[in-house]
Design a protein around this motif. Sequence first.
Motif, PDB file in Angstrom:
ATOM      1  N   ARG A  92      -6.689 -41.388  34.404  1.00  7.94           N
ATOM      2  CA  ARG A  92      -7.986 -41.629  33.760  1.00  7.94           C
ATOM      3  C   ARG A  92      -8.932 -42.375  34.695  1.00  7.94           C
ATOM      4  N   ARG A  98      -6.456 -43.342  27.504  1.00 10.09           N
ATOM      5  CA  ARG A  98      -5.441 -42.445  28.077  1.00 10.09           C
ATOM      6  C   ARG A  98      -5.337 -41.143  27.280  1.00 10.09           C
ATOM      7  N   ASN A 131       0.037 -39.719  31.945  1.00  9.33           N
ATOM      8  CA  ASN A 131      -0.572 -40.063  30.650  1.00  9.33           C
ATOM      9  C   ASN A 131      -1.158 -38.869  29.905  1.00  9.33           C
ATOM     10  N   LEU A 158       5.916 -50.737  32.533  1.00  7.67           N
ATOM     11  CA  LEU A 158       4.823 -51.449  33.214  1.00  7.67           C
ATOM     12  C   LEU A 158       4.210 -52.465  32.263  1.00  7.67           C
ATOM     13  N   ARG A 162       4.109 -56.419  32.795  1.00  8.10           N
ATOM     14  CA  ARG A 162       2.839 -57.165  32.705  1.00  8.10           C
ATOM     15  C   ARG A 162       2.969 -58.327  31.724  1.00  8.10           C
ATOM     16  N   HIS A 187       2.007 -46.240  24.823  1.00  8.89           N
ATOM     17  CA  HIS A 187       1.469 -46.769  26.087  1.00  8.89           C
ATOM     18  C   HIS A 187      -0.045 -46.528  26.060  1.00  8.89           C
ATOM     19  N   GLY A 231      -4.333 -52.012  32.190  1.00 10.20           N
ATOM     20  CA  GLY A 231      -4.559 -50.779  32.961  1.00 10.20           C
ATOM     21  C   GLY A 231      -6.043 -50.580  33.222  1.00 10.20           C
ATOM     22  N   ALA A 232      -6.854 -50.807  32.192  1.00  7.57           N
ATOM     23  CA  ALA A 232      -8.306 -50.646  32.342  1.00  7.57           C
ATOM     24  C   ALA A 232      -8.863 -51.682  33.308  1.00  7.57           C
ATOM     25  N   ILE A 235      -8.234 -50.491  36.774  1.00 11.33           N
ATOM     26  CA  ILE A 235      -9.151 -49.393  37.128  1.00 11.33           C
ATOM     27  C   ILE A 235     -10.543 -49.956  37.449  1.00 11.33           C
ATOM     28  N   SER A 241      -6.352 -46.000  39.167  1.00 12.47           N
ATOM     29  CA  SER A 241      -5.416 -46.645  38.247  1.00 12.47           C
ATOM     30  C   SER A 241      -4.227 -47.235  38.996  1.00 12.47           C
ATOM     31  N   SER A 242      -3.503 -48.087  38.281  1.00 15.12           N
ATOM     32  CA  SER A 242      -2.360 -48.820  38.854  1.00 15.12           C
ATOM     33  C   SER A 242      -1.405 -47.860  39.536  1.00 15.12           C
TER      34      SER A 242
HETATM   35  O1  LIG Z   1      -4.452 -47.390  32.644  1.00 13.83           O
HETATM   36  C1  LIG Z   1      -4.223 -46.276  33.153  1.00 13.83           C
HETATM   37  O2  LIG Z   1      -4.878 -45.267  32.953  1.00 13.83           O
HETATM   38  C2  LIG Z   1      -3.028 -46.170  34.029  1.00 13.83           C
HETATM   39  C3  LIG Z   1      -1.921 -46.727  33.250  1.00 13.83           C
HETATM   40  O3  LIG Z   1      -1.360 -46.080  32.385  1.00 13.83           O
HETATM   41  C4  LIG Z   1      -1.673 -48.176  33.375  1.00 13.83           C
HETATM   42  O4  LIG Z   1      -2.094 -48.789  34.351  1.00 13.83           O
HETATM   43  O5  LIG Z   1      -1.024 -48.714  32.482  1.00 13.83           O
END
Ligand SMILES: O=C([O-])CC(=O)C(=O)O
Length: 337
Positions: A92, A98, A131, A158, A162, A187, A231-232, A235, A241-242
């Motif tokens: 994304r 997502r 995703n 992840l 976190r 997720h 995640g956002a 970005i 993205s991560s």
């Molecule tokens: O946020 C995203 O689009 C990538 C992802 O799934 C994350 O970093 O958890």
Amino acid sequence: MAEPIRVVVTGAAGQIAYSLLYMIARGEVFGKDQPIVLHLLDIPPMVGVLEGVVMELADCALPLLVEVVPTTDPAVGFKDVSAAFLVGAMPRKEGMERKDLLSANVKIFRTQGQALDKFAKKDVKVLVVGNPANTNALVCSSYAPSIPRENFSAMTRLDQNRATSQIAAKLGVPISAVKNIIIWGNHSSTQYPDAGQAKVTANGTVKSVVDAINDNGYLQGSFVETVQKRGAAVIAARKMSSAMSAAKAACDHMHDWWNGTAPAQFVSMGVFSDGSYDSPKDVIFSFPVEIKNKQWKIVSGLTLSDFAKTKLSVTGKELQEEKDEALSVLDSNVSNL
Ligand SMILES: O=C([O-])CC(=O)C(=O)O
Ligand SMILES: NC(=O)C1=CN([C@@H]2O[C@H](COP(=O)(O)OP(=O)(O)OC[C@H]3O[C@@H](n4cnc5c(N)ncnc54)[C@H](O)[C@@H]3O)[C@@H](O)[C@H]2O)C=CC1
């Protein structure tokens, strides 16, 4: 030395794979005595990049890596694999959720489910990273009826990492001192990171994280939001993205699936829901699981607060909606989706 096992990474020319391949080939997932044949699957426009990745893997001179098979053909990519990291999918961009990737990515997982069904070992362990990971894993499994559905999982590790990192920093303890944080549900930004069952070891004493932090406002407020939106935030900062942290989490997930969890410890994985904790059945829902002999089992009997129950219901509803949307994108005649 053991016989080599075949492991496929899809999206092998992409950014997550760039970190992931190295970690797998170094033995960090399947063990330092397990030789590996790495299958690298990507799409035709990425063949040039894939060649560069193959060159770099050779240049790493890794003793466990006995062969590398770069390919754009799923029949070759999935042939006889024992483990599959399904990373290849569109990531994304800023401002997207997502689930906005669903229509673009869900078809990839139909094709790959079909290929796993035909070509992979029947006991293959499948980790979906691309995703929207939970719903992609559901779709993938539905198109691979000859493989047990317990062998399909989606990555919420992840999020667990976190959340653990946030709590360790808040308490001023090392990461290794914090155990049993749970990620429930999707997720996505509706996931529920839950420190309610977690333990911390400090000065030789084990305490509940709730007691050690002693701040429900934080545990139900900024802690939850920070993890949901991490995640956002990455970005927004990186404009991509991560990747490094996603690769590390994929290794942690598969490592624990392969090797098992320590006594009295659990990890979170997106797995087929049996309706535990009033979650919707037959979606891929992230639960706390314990793993033995490569089989996961949902941890039962945990007491959830009313706050937690509300959060689980929100994320479960979203997963049900994603499933319905996936059905409308795909042929609606898939019997077991
Ligand atoms: O946020 C995203 O689009 C990538 C992802 O799934 C994350 O970093 O958890
Ligand atoms: N579950 C999780 O915690 C996380 C999931 N992700 C997701 O992982 C996915 C990959 O992310 P990145 O590596 O950053 O993306 P990227 O764009 O750098 O790489 C994706 C790769 O997949 C390839 N690809 C596309 N369609 C394919 C197909 N049908 N078969 C094989 N390969 C294909 C692309 O050509 C590209 O090389 C994204 O969907 C991203 O949102 C990212 C971070 C965390």
